[in-house]
Design an enzyme around this catalytic site. Sequence first.
Site, PDB file in Angstrom:
ATOM      1  N   LYS B  75       0.866  -1.173   0.000  1.00 18.99           N
ATOM      2  CA  LYS B  75       0.000   0.000   0.000  1.00 18.99           C
ATOM      3  C   LYS B  75       0.907   1.229   0.000  1.00 18.99           C
ATOM      4  CE  LYS B  75      -3.881   2.046   2.576  1.00 18.99           C
ATOM      5  NZ  LYS B  75      -4.763   1.897   3.753  1.00 18.99           N
ATOM      6  N   SER B 150      -9.690   1.835   2.711  1.00 24.63           N
ATOM      7  CA  SER B 150      -8.782   2.584   1.870  1.00 24.63           C
ATOM      8  C   SER B 150      -7.744   1.736   1.146  1.00 24.63           C
ATOM      9  CB  SER B 150      -8.075   3.645   2.708  1.00 24.63           C
ATOM     10  OG  SER B 150      -7.220   3.034   3.662  1.00 24.63           O
ATOM     11  N   SER B 174     -10.064  -0.402   6.898  1.00 26.49           N
ATOM     12  CA  SER B 174      -9.405  -0.229   5.598  1.00 26.49           C
ATOM     13  C   SER B 174      -8.666  -1.444   5.050  1.00 26.49           C
ATOM     14  CB  SER B 174      -8.438   0.956   5.642  1.00 26.49           C
ATOM     15  OG  SER B 174      -9.144   2.169   5.571  1.00 26.49           O
TER      16      SER B 174
END
Lengths: 95, 484
Positions: B75, B150, B174
């Site tokens: 990420k 996210s 997330s």
Amino acid sequence: MSIDSTTVRQIAHLARIGVAEQQLPALAAELNGVLDFVGQLAAADIGGIEPLAHPLDETLRLRDDVVSAIDQRDAFMRLAPDAQSGLYLVPKVIE
Amino acid sequence: MSLPSVAQLAQDLSARRISARELAEESLARAEKNQALNVFVTRCENVALAAASAADVRLAAGNAGVLTGIPFAHKDIFCTNGIRTSCGSRMLDNFVPPYDATVSHQLNDAGAVLIGKTNMDEFAMGSSNESSFYGPVKNPWDTTRVPGGSSGGSAAAVAAGIVPFATGTDTGGSIRQPAAFCGITGLKPTYGRVSRLGMIAFASSLDCGGVLARSAEDCAHVLSAIAGFDAGDPTSASHAVDDYLSALNRPLAGLRIGLPRVYFGAGIAADVGTVVHAALAELEKLGAVLVNVDLLHADLAIPTYYVIAPAEASSNLARYDGVRYGYRCANPTSLEDLYTRTRAEGFGAEVKRRILVGTYVLSAGYYDAYYLRAQRARRLIANDFNTAFAQVDVLAGPTTPTVAFKLGEKSSDPLAMYAADINTVAMNLAGLPAISVPAGFSNGLPVGLQLIAPAFAEARLLNIAHRLQQATDWHARSPEIAYG
């Protein structure tokens, strides 16, 4: 508690986020939506409860007062948008 | 046909049936081919091939671990030395960190091969990946739908078969929510279990690094590499790290699973509830006992979260000032102008909204009414879990109230978006570990089952998820894109 454009202007100033005058009413409406929603907390019976800051209720530990990081000043200074002689440059602050 | 697991790939690598370089090339080619999903902010081909060659040397020398030569994606919130780390924001579009996050270090040391940095909601603030400066990620199961957020890019990268695992972070769901929307397994560990050093901060008392993969076993391999104490993170936990692999096969006979009534309540779509109940019935067949429980203050979780998270964000994001790194507005006329225009232009709408809410709830005169009340409610929410865990071993429910929603469906309504977090935010407030496991499908779209455990009981979660995955094949199904 409902906030108006004046309050939004003041919060935006505190947060150092530029907001155009004509955007203030719409932003106030958006923020009121969020604040009304979180305002549910006002009705909760939680007066005598001890606040919880750390999820596992632990306190921060202290580290030993020894050098633990290598000097990376040059590497970090290279990231600056504007720098000179090891100093960060910003618009003139004092006339 | 199912995609190979980390363990299978590790066996193929160690038997030299395939080289790390070939695996990396295949992964890069899949990334190239699936560009339309918008999974990556940055692909790092040269770094990947160099790391793969180094992994091949280790494999040949016989000092490889299970992750050596395995491709993965980070990420874009984990700092990577020399590789741009944007956090999904214009503010950090030009930011190339001169150091690695602890998690980056650990995975590099394990010999895992970084393929690229994945797209995400800006500063991890979002539940759909639509707040990214780089545009939304598409869900590999249906490209008109969101992948969740996210960590949407990481979830889509795994689901589409580009990489077998990816890192993620979870501040209010997330990791778990995108794992559910993309039909993969996502583990949010206990607060402090994985180092936050070099993980760009959103809300420091809630942020947790974790892993997204296709199976619980794969998650166990990755968690083994990234869990542990880090002196560089002031809230890192010193609790001993369990042997997650050896716990995977424990029998589930007698396991008590609590079903919080509220997690199956009015906000949960009927199809999601049905699918989750069917998955729970599979756990019953394995010997688990289902018990209804109550979490008395569950309705306070979302309002509490949306006070605490913005408050911490407003403080953390004060650092982006256009002076030391990141974006700076053009031709500032004064220091005030530099700050206000840099932040107005560098942050997107959702990030600004949360900073303003956070600034307001922390401001003089409102602190007690909002922030302090939220901290009191936070204790009640955490206490509810302690009460429940006196009766049951784990809690379970749907990870999300619906399957993946359409792109654009909620992007203009922040409150509708926040409501999507109804079953995930409380674990962050209480610091507890939770996992989302594929539980089946509704109209071809994946549904996630969430399991929640007491602090530091990640091994129990992985054990239950693994046993479920031994008995079912939902986790082994992939979207058509993954086979193309």
